[in-house]
Write a protein that holds these residues in place. Structure first.
Motif, PDB file in Angstrom:
ATOM      1  N   SER A  14       0.817  -1.212   0.000  1.00  0.00           N
ATOM      2  CA  SER A  14       0.000   0.000   0.000  1.00  0.00           C
ATOM      3  C   SER A  14       0.850   1.260   0.000  1.00  0.00           C
ATOM      4  CB  SER A  14      -0.911   0.033   1.235  1.00  0.00           C
ATOM      5  OG  SER A  14      -0.141   0.284   2.405  1.00  0.00           O
ATOM      6  N   PHE A  15       0.275   2.351  -0.498  1.00  0.00           N
ATOM      7  CA  PHE A  15       0.811   3.674  -0.216  1.00  0.00           C
ATOM      8  C   PHE A  15       0.469   4.004   1.237  1.00  0.00           C
ATOM      9  CE2 PHE A  15       0.590   3.977  -4.800  1.00  0.00           C
ATOM     10  CZ  PHE A  15       1.585   4.876  -5.158  1.00  0.00           C
ATOM     11  N   LYS A  33       9.233   0.752   2.492  1.00  0.00           N
ATOM     12  CA  LYS A  33       8.663   1.595   1.439  1.00  0.00           C
ATOM     13  C   LYS A  33       9.600   2.754   1.132  1.00  0.00           C
ATOM     14  CE  LYS A  33       3.931   0.469   2.727  1.00  0.00           C
ATOM     15  NZ  LYS A  33       2.673   0.913   3.329  1.00  0.00           N
ATOM     16  N   GLN A  35      10.180   6.675   0.664  1.00  0.00           N
ATOM     17  CA  GLN A  35       9.575   7.811   1.353  1.00  0.00           C
ATOM     18  C   GLN A  35       9.856   9.110   0.617  1.00  0.00           C
ATOM     19  OE1 GLN A  35      10.691   8.168   5.474  1.00  0.00           O
ATOM     20  NE2 GLN A  35       9.920  10.260   5.661  1.00  0.00           N
ATOM     21  N   ILE A  83       4.646  10.989   1.938  1.00  0.00           N
ATOM     22  CA  ILE A  83       3.965   9.969   1.155  1.00  0.00           C
ATOM     23  C   ILE A  83       4.939   8.803   1.000  1.00  0.00           C
ATOM     24  CG2 ILE A  83       2.869   9.380  -1.038  1.00  0.00           C
ATOM     25  CD1 ILE A  83       2.106  12.332  -1.327  1.00  0.00           C
ATOM     26  N   PHE A  85       5.790   5.219  -0.674  1.00  0.00           N
ATOM     27  CA  PHE A  85       5.485   4.510  -1.910  1.00  0.00           C
ATOM     28  C   PHE A  85       5.857   3.028  -1.777  1.00  0.00           C
ATOM     29  CE2 PHE A  85       5.924   8.883  -2.958  1.00  0.00           C
ATOM     30  CZ  PHE A  85       5.296   9.127  -4.173  1.00  0.00           C
ATOM     31  N   ASP A 122      -3.150   4.171   5.088  1.00  0.00           N
ATOM     32  CA  ASP A 122      -2.952   3.337   3.907  1.00  0.00           C
ATOM     33  C   ASP A 122      -3.878   3.713   2.752  1.00  0.00           C
ATOM     34  OD1 ASP A 122      -0.939   1.377   4.790  1.00  0.00           O
ATOM     35  OD2 ASP A 122      -2.470   0.740   6.222  1.00  0.00           O
ATOM     36  N   LEU A 134      -2.320   8.796  -6.787  1.00  0.00           N
ATOM     37  CA  LEU A 134      -0.954   8.621  -6.294  1.00  0.00           C
ATOM     38  C   LEU A 134      -0.039   8.008  -7.354  1.00  0.00           C
ATOM     39  CD1 LEU A 134      -1.675   7.457  -2.632  1.00  0.00           C
ATOM     40  CD2 LEU A 134      -0.753   9.657  -3.374  1.00  0.00           C
ATOM     41  N   LYS A 138       3.303   9.747  -8.717  1.00  0.00           N
ATOM     42  CA  LYS A 138       4.558   9.015  -8.866  1.00  0.00           C
ATOM     43  C   LYS A 138       5.267   9.373 -10.163  1.00  0.00           C
ATOM     44  CE  LYS A 138       4.364   5.286 -10.842  1.00  0.00           C
ATOM     45  NZ  LYS A 138       4.517   4.696 -12.204  1.00  0.00           N
TER      46      LYS A 138
END
Length: 268
Positions: A14-15, A33, A35, A83, A85, A122, A134, A138
């Motif tokens: 998840s994001f 993840k 960041q 956020i 990723f 999430d 999102l 990206k």
């Protein structure tokens, strides 16, 4: 484990969106993840085990998944926008999979970051609208990553060098010569030069130059001092010498850097 990090890590696919007025005061840590963090107001540094990244206004930091780090602000900040990723959204062969850095925030990226300000936690594949947004964000981040800010200050755990680095930062407004500092700390000039090259992969002169530049960037952002006053406060004996050194590293003059940042902050 810190409760915040547990939330970030609980779903690796998840994001994770986290906006706060209070910075998470975390020690060196890593997570599964990537960041992206943007700090409104203030001056902050991203620290890894061997480097320190200065990031000024209108720039974001990128921290690859698995990279140990922490973020420290030198002054109070208005807001920290994060956020996270999942690894799968970044192409496997893209440099952001492995390389961190400081990158410019375009007007479009700024608006997209602000659009997420009411989101919390999430964002999964079930949240189709937010997920699509999102994923579009990206792509903007991937474009921005082509123009990193070239301000990276090496750090070290070497017990001989650490007090010397501290001395340099505490006396940044004064002349700093290799032979004088070597004598101050009971070293030969040759030994000190080798310590810098061997432990930090940079020369003594380049370290001092980067330190002066970073200090001047802080002062350009945080004070109303004239550029000439800042030049002398950062150890330069003339405005022309300061401007030349600043331009070499930042690729903008001190005046352009301050003006561009002020204009962007007014429109933020």
């Amino acid at each position: 484990m810190h409760p915040f990090l547990e939330k970030v890590k609980r779903d690796s696919d998840s994001f994770f969106v986290h906006h706060t007025k209070i910075e998470e005061q975390l020690p060196m840590h890593s997570h599964n993840k990537h960041q992206m963090s943007y700090v409104e107001g203030g001056v902050a540094f991203l620290n890894t085990r061997n480097k320190s990244y200065f990031f000024p206004a209108r720039h974001f930091i990128w921290i690859p998944a698995g990279r140990e780090h922490n973020v420290i602000s030198r002054t109070s900040v208005k807001f920290v926008r994060n956020i996270f990723f999942p690894k799968w959204v970044i192409p496997k062969d893209h440099k952001l999979q492995e390389r961190g850095g400081i990158f410019p925030v375009t007007d479009l990226l700024m608006e997209m970051i602000y659009y997420t300000e009411k989101w919390r936690g999430d964002v999964t594949k079930k949240d189709k609208t937010q997920l699509e947004f999102l994923l579009a964000l990206k792509n903007i981040v991937l474009d921005a990553a082509e123009n990193p800010l070239p301000i990276v200050l090496p750090t070290t755990e070497n017990e001989t060098l650490r007090p010397i680095l501290k001395y340099i930062h505490q006396h940044i407004d004064q002349p700093l010569y290799l032979d004088k500092i070597a004598e101050e700390f009971g070293q030969s000039s040759r030994t000190l030069s080798r310590l810098f090259q061997g432990n930090m992969e940079t020369s003594f002169l380049q370290y001092v130059k980067l330190s002066r530049t970073i200090k001047s960037m802080e002062m350009l952002l945080q004070t109303d001092l004239s550029i000439t006053e800042i030049a002398y406060s950062c150890g330069y004996n003339s405005l022309s010498a300061f401007s030349y050194a600043f331009q070499q590293i930042v690729h903008r003059s001190p005046k352009e850097f301050r003006k561009q940042t002020e204009l962007k902050n007014k429109t933020s």
